[in-house]
Design an enzyme around this catalytic site. Structure first.
Site, PDB file in Angstrom:
ATOM      1  N   GLY A  47      40.723  31.194  50.501  1.00 42.32           N
ATOM      2  CA  GLY A  47      39.968  32.159  50.691  1.00 42.32           C
ATOM      3  C   GLY A  47      38.708  32.559  49.903  1.00 42.32           C
ATOM      4  O   GLY A  47      37.330  32.741  50.109  1.00 42.32           O
ATOM      5  N   ALA A  48      39.202  31.657  48.445  1.00 40.98           N
ATOM      6  CA  ALA A  48      37.946  31.902  47.859  1.00 40.98           C
ATOM      7  C   ALA A  48      38.510  30.825  46.830  1.00 40.98           C
ATOM      8  O   ALA A  48      39.825  30.262  46.403  1.00 40.98           O
ATOM      9  CB  ALA A  48      38.646  32.703  46.190  1.00 40.98           C
ATOM     10  N   MET A  49      37.827  30.569  45.498  1.00 41.50           N
ATOM     11  CA  MET A  49      38.626  29.303  44.687  1.00 41.50           C
ATOM     12  C   MET A  49      37.293  30.042  43.074  1.00 41.50           C
ATOM     13  O   MET A  49      36.984  30.441  42.731  1.00 41.50           O
ATOM     14  CB  MET A  49      36.798  27.730  45.219  1.00 41.50           C
ATOM     15  CG  MET A  49      36.916  27.328  44.063  1.00 41.50           C
ATOM     16  SD  MET A  49      38.455  26.043  44.009  1.00 41.50           S
ATOM     17  CE  MET A  49      39.220  25.680  42.273  1.00 41.50           C
ATOM     18  N   GLU A  50      38.414  29.139  42.098  1.00 46.13           N
ATOM     19  CA  GLU A  50      38.152  29.446  40.997  1.00 46.13           C
ATOM     20  C   GLU A  50      37.502  28.889  39.900  1.00 46.13           C
ATOM     21  O   GLU A  50      37.984  28.884  38.417  1.00 46.13           O
ATOM     22  CB  GLU A  50      40.300  30.032  40.055  1.00 46.13           C
ATOM     23  CG  GLU A  50      40.610  28.230  39.953  1.00 46.13           C
ATOM     24  CD  GLU A  50      41.441  28.099  41.217  1.00 46.13           C
ATOM     25  OE1 GLU A  50      41.372  28.599  42.229  1.00 46.13           O
ATOM     26  OE2 GLU A  50      42.597  27.273  41.098  1.00 46.13           O
ATOM     27  N   HIS A  58      43.380  36.909  41.682  1.00 42.09           N
ATOM     28  CA  HIS A  58      44.142  35.860  41.845  1.00 42.09           C
ATOM     29  C   HIS A  58      43.043  34.869  41.249  1.00 42.09           C
ATOM     30  O   HIS A  58      43.552  34.125  40.313  1.00 42.09           O
ATOM     31  CB  HIS A  58      44.584  35.116  43.619  1.00 42.09           C
ATOM     32  CG  HIS A  58      45.238  34.427  43.387  1.00 42.09           C
ATOM     33  ND1 HIS A  58      46.294  34.130  43.538  1.00 42.09           N
ATOM     34  CD2 HIS A  58      44.606  33.022  43.677  1.00 42.09           C
ATOM     35  CE1 HIS A  58      46.432  32.652  43.783  1.00 42.09           C
ATOM     36  NE2 HIS A  58      45.430  32.163  43.197  1.00 42.09           N
ATOM     37  N   GLU A  59      42.293  34.884  41.872  1.00 42.90           N
ATOM     38  CA  GLU A  59      41.003  33.821  41.591  1.00 42.90           C
ATOM     39  C   GLU A  59      40.779  34.184  39.462  1.00 42.90           C
ATOM     40  O   GLU A  59      40.497  33.562  38.598  1.00 42.90           O
ATOM     41  CB  GLU A  59      39.878  33.765  42.070  1.00 42.90           C
ATOM     42  CG  GLU A  59      39.769  33.072  43.916  1.00 42.90           C
ATOM     43  CD  GLU A  59      40.778  32.940  44.140  1.00 42.90           C
ATOM     44  OE1 GLU A  59      40.896  31.324  42.870  1.00 42.90           O
ATOM     45  OE2 GLU A  59      41.434  32.741  45.047  1.00 42.90           O
ATOM     46  N   HIS A  99      43.546  33.593  37.161  1.00 41.82           N
ATOM     47  CA  HIS A  99      43.589  31.464  36.870  1.00 41.82           C
ATOM     48  C   HIS A  99      42.626  31.072  36.539  1.00 41.82           C
ATOM     49  O   HIS A  99      43.553  30.343  35.618  1.00 41.82           O
ATOM     50  CB  HIS A  99      42.637  30.901  38.647  1.00 41.82           C
ATOM     51  CG  HIS A  99      43.738  30.670  39.434  1.00 41.82           C
ATOM     52  ND1 HIS A  99      44.469  30.075  39.366  1.00 41.82           N
ATOM     53  CD2 HIS A  99      43.816  30.637  41.356  1.00 41.82           C
ATOM     54  CE1 HIS A  99      45.711  29.871  40.838  1.00 41.82           C
ATOM     55  NE2 HIS A  99      44.413  30.447  41.450  1.00 41.82           N
ATOM     56  N   GLU A 159      49.664  27.369  40.997  1.00 42.24           N
ATOM     57  CA  GLU A 159      49.499  28.538  42.002  1.00 42.24           C
ATOM     58  C   GLU A 159      50.792  29.669  42.236  1.00 42.24           C
ATOM     59  O   GLU A 159      50.964  30.936  42.053  1.00 42.24           O
ATOM     60  CB  GLU A 159      49.209  27.904  43.396  1.00 42.24           C
ATOM     61  CG  GLU A 159      48.057  27.231  43.921  1.00 42.24           C
ATOM     62  CD  GLU A 159      46.916  27.890  43.639  1.00 42.24           C
ATOM     63  OE1 GLU A 159      47.079  29.286  43.347  1.00 42.24           O
ATOM     64  OE2 GLU A 159      45.789  27.892  43.680  1.00 42.24           O
TER      65      GLU A 159
HETATM   66 ZN    ZN Z   1      45.103  30.462  44.092  1.00 46.10          ZN
END
Ligand code: ZN
Length: 880
Positions: A267-270, A303-304, A307, A326
């Site tokens: 979905g996405a990356m932090e 969310h990201e 993080h 997570e």
């Molecule tokens: Zn995450």
């Protein structure tokens, strides 16, 4: 591709790294036919390692090694060993500099791990083990280094060159090329490294932190998406403020960047300072995104961003600790979403996902603890157990400690471990040290897999006015684990008197005034609680707010369910009572004759929901949704999906016929006036309206059909447009369905995110998504085997949502999925392994289905050169 059997990696084998890396200097030369990566690492032996003579071992994957130099001197072939997956140098000094040059081919990288090209731009995905596809490196999260990255590329094709941290230098090179150098002052594991190069437009904003620092916020998207950034940018600013207010966390770099990419496995990356998002999880406009997408984007952006502290500043020691970042971060983003919208609705959504999908995982062959003890391929452990159950575990700590002590605990955790790679146990210890509570038994939530079952019984002693509640805890066996110990479970409850009023909960020994809701702490196999001063037999409201991720067994009567639906002060349990009633009614119909009676009390309960405008409309919108087929399957012992599907449809149709006039009135009443807004009230209005529409079309109501066609043509937002399209697609008005689909496609054909929704609405429909239709979608010009979103929107929607078609008794759905998994296994094993999931649950289904599901799994198992990702899932599913 592998021929040998993949190895299992165990938590118990963990050793500290033999070498540490202080700094990483990278230079990327990007070309159309490949990329050259120059890496210089400042390495020293780890004083904490017992292995003082260990050789230097660096991980690698699909790399062409061009040269190796130690302290500036080129090494020859005999000085090192290139094993492909490892570069080994036997003899190295205490402290040295290692320079490695590798050649990679991002344009041919279909796995989308490491550095790859997507729609003409370069981008990276390094979590969990993608960095080793870029250069040789100790690719493990407990090696944290400071990165400096110089990117060189053609100026015209790639005007934007991004990496982590702050940009410190830029300039021109020969041949129309240019460079930018980025420096990240914070040590980080290599899984947080990111690079982007492309022709992107920039959207800018600023945020002033609590200490008065101005942060430069930037979003980078393809020019056609320039108008779809506002919602994500606003969500980002709300997240930054919320994390300061609720957790005391301030952002730490001068720049925060978000990039949207079409081809993305996750979905996405932090990545530190440079979050990379799947386009579908960040781009939104009123015309192209549904309310659900708006809410999901807000949650994922948050969310990201969160993080940055829970994951980046404090990271995981090893991948067994994945839930450290997570679980905690999902808990944080769910708190944030609850604060931004309706807390009850958010809780209902989270629990729906948990009870449907995570409970299924916990009861299946891939069941694993929140902190697993072993794995073959870490990509397979980005699971609902790690994320959602992990978040529930943190939520229970929050419930046990209360908000103030929990905050003290999180402050201590961040302060104590800033800049470190730590374990879930370190997290729990910080909570213990800050609160003075003993959480040693609670730690079993991290170690034991499986969903605990609480069997509740009660008796009422009218003479003494005592209500006695007995709760017995059992935890089912899971692969590799049996005879589990009782866990520490916070169990929130209330009791309602016959007039619907909450009763004071006075336990024996209570002196002071008793509360009307309590959190009981279960720590043993069986507990009995006695409540005194109860005037008449109460109705128990159990596990309020879903205070623990458990199943509750209690012999509810339909009268009690209806009573709680009307009176429970806990909105979550009010909803849950309605779900339980609907489940009960549907379950009675499964396999019964077509004229079997449907309880008229269900109809009356729904009539009250639709007509009583005094109720919280957001909650009503949720209460009107019948339990999903997936949830009904989860509750079944031996599921016959077509029978479940028919029973559920019969209840829906029965309700729609009986409430036809009320549905039309509800539809008319909920029409929007004024500008489009994404507020809980407006979302509830649109949801109610579209539910009413969907029900009317289920019964082929001509007025409903006219309303749907009009709504489709006049809608000024995607929620209403999609609501009308879905209603028509799921109706028997075949000509209207075809027309609606064609018009919709013509209107949005140039927008990949909308085309994904168009694929998905068909693939998930039992009317428009039969197997032959799905095969047509796979050869549609807009379908793309290289794009994970397209694969998910067709194959994933079919196998995961169109359950009656997927579980066709002739087994064709299973064979189809097996074929697609085998096809994808070569190009993108991560996605292939995730698509297998519906087949892994074969034990849940009636024998006629399960045997065919098993054959489909065997068919995948026998594929030549199966990837490690798919191998692990298929072998574990077939074992035992
Ligand atoms: Zn995450």
């Amino acid at each position: 591709m592998r021929t040998s059997q993949p190895q299992t990696i165990y938590l118990s084998d963990y050793k500290v790294p033999a070498y540490l890396v202080d700094t990483v200097d990278l230079r990327f030369e990007l070309f159309e036919d490949g990329a050259r990566v120059h890496s210089t690492l400042a390495i020293r032996r780890n004083p904490d390692s017992q292995e003082s003579a260990a050789p230097l071992e660096l991980d690698g994957d699909s790399l062409v090694l061009e040269s190796v130099a130690l302290d500036g001197t080129a090494l020859s072939d005999g000085d090192y060993e290139n094993r492909g997956e490892q570069l080994v140098i036997r003899s190295v000094p205490e402290r040295f500099s290692l320079s490695v040059v590798t050649w990679i081919e991002p344009q041919n990288n279909t796995r989308l791990e490491g550095l790859y090209k997507s729609s003409g731009m370069f981008c990276t995905q390094c979590e969990a083990e993608g960095f080793r596809c870029i250069t040789f490196f100790p690719d493990r999260p407990d090696v944290m280094a400071r990165f400096r990255t110089r990117i060189e590329a053609d100026r015209e094709a790639y005007p934007v060159l991004l990496s982590n941290g702050n940009d410190v230098d830029r300039g021109e090179l020969d041949d129309g090329r240019h460079f930018v150098t980025w420096e990240d002052p914070f040590p980080k594991p290599c899984y947080l490294f990111a690079l982007v190069a492309g022709d992107l437009v920039e959207k800018r904003d600023t945020f002033t932190t609590c200490s008065g620092r101005d942060i430069d916020l930037r979003m980078y998207v393809e020019p056609r998406n320039a108008e779809k950034c506002d919602h994500a940018m606003d969500s980002l600013k709300r997240s930054m403020r919320w994390d300061e207010d609720v957790y005391g966390r301030e952002y730490d770099l001068d720049i925060f960047m978000i990039v949207a990419v079409d081809d993305f496995n996750m979905g996405a990356m932090e990545n530190k300072g440079l979050n990379i998002f799947n386009s579908s999880c960040v781009l939104a406009s009123q015309e192209t995104a549904t309310d659900l997408a708006f809410q999901r984007i807000e949650a994922i952006v948050a969310h990201e961003y969160f993080h940055n502290w829970s994951g980046n500043r404090v990271t995981c020691r090893d991948w067994f600790q994945l839930s450290l970042k997570e679980g905690f971060t999902v808990f944080r983003d769910s708190q944030f979403s609850a604060d931004m919208g309706s807390p009850t609705v958010k809780r209902i959504e989270d629990v729906t996902l948990l009870r449907t999908a995570q409970f299924a995982e916990d009861g299946g062959p891939m069941a694993h603890p929140v902190r697993p003890a072993s794995y073959m391929e870490i990509s397979n452990f980005y699971t609902l157990t790690i994320y959602e159950k992990g978040a529930e575990v943190v939520r229970m700590i929050h419930t046990l400690l209360g908000p103030d002590l929990f905050r003290k605990g999180s402050d201590l955790y961040f302060q104590r471990h800033d800049g470190q790679a730590v374990t879930t146990d370190d997290f729990v210890r910080a909570m213990e040290d800050a609160s003075g509570r003993d959480l040693s038994q609670f730690r079993l939530w991290y170690e034991q897999a499986g969903t605990p079952v609480l069997t509740v019984s009660d008796e009422f002693d009218e003479g003494r006015g005592v209500y006695r509640l007995t709760i017995e805890q059992t935890i089912p066996d899971t692969p590799g684990q049996s005879n589990k110990k009782p866990q520490h479970i916070p169990f929130a409850l209330g009791l309602l008197g016959s007039d619907g009023q909450p009763l004071p909960l006075r336990l024996s020994g209570d002196e002071t005034e008793a509360p009307t809701e309590r959190v009981l702490e279960l720590t043993e196999g069986v507990h009995t609680f006695e409540f005194h001063g109860i005037p008449s037999e109460p109705v128990p409201s159990l596990l309020r707010h879903f205070s623990a991720p458990v199943r509750v067994r209690y012999p509810w009567t339909r009268e009690q369910m209806l009573f709680l639906m009307n009176h429970d002060p806990d909105g979550f349990n009010r909803w849950d009572a309605g779900q339980r009633l609907a489940v009960d009614v549907i379950q009675r119909l499964i396999g019964s004759p077509d004229d079997a009676a449907i309880d008229p009390r269900l109809v009356e309960a729904y009539r009250k929901l639709i007509t009583d405008t005094g109720l919280d409309q957001a909650l009503v919108a949720k209460m009107l949704q019948l339990p999903s087929e997936a949830y009904l399957i989860e509750l079944a012992e031996s599921a016959d999906v077509p029978a479940i599907h028919r029973a559920r449809e019969r209840v829906l149709e029965h309700l729609a016929v009986a409430l036809r006039d009320e549905l039309v009135a509800c539809y008319q009443r909920q029409h929007d006036s004024g500008a489009y807004e994404v507020t809980p009230e407006a979302i509830a209005r649109r949801s109610l309206r579209n539910t009413a529409l969907g029900w009317l079309l289920m019964i082929n109501d001509d007025e409903g059909r006219a309303l749907a066609v009009r709504q489709l043509n006049e809608a000024d937002n995607m929620t209403d447009r999609m609501g009308a399209l879905r209603a028509l697609v799921n109706s028997d008005y075949e000509a209207d369905r075809r027309q609606a689909l064609d018009d919709f496609y013509d209107r949005f054909r140039d927008d990949p995110q909308v085309v994904e929704q168009w694929f998905s609405v068909q693939a998930a429909s039992d009317r428009a998504g039969q197997l032959s239709d799905i095969e047509q979608l796979l050869v549609h010009p807009a379908f793309d085997w290289k794009n994970p979103n397209k694969i998910r929107s067709v194959i994933g929607s079919f196998a995961g949502q169109n359950l009656a078609a997927f579980h066709n008794p002739d087994g064709s759905g299973y064979r189809f999925l097996a074929d697609q998994v085998c096809r994808l296994d070569d190009s993108n094993p991560q996605i292939a392994a995730r698509l297998v999931t519906p087949l892994t649950r074969w034990r849940k289904f009636a024998p006629a289905y399960s045997s065919q599901m098993q054959s489909a799994l065997e068919r995948i198992r026998d594929k030549e050169g199966l990837s490690r990702d798919v191998y692990e899932v298929v072998h574990k599913s077939l074992a035992g």
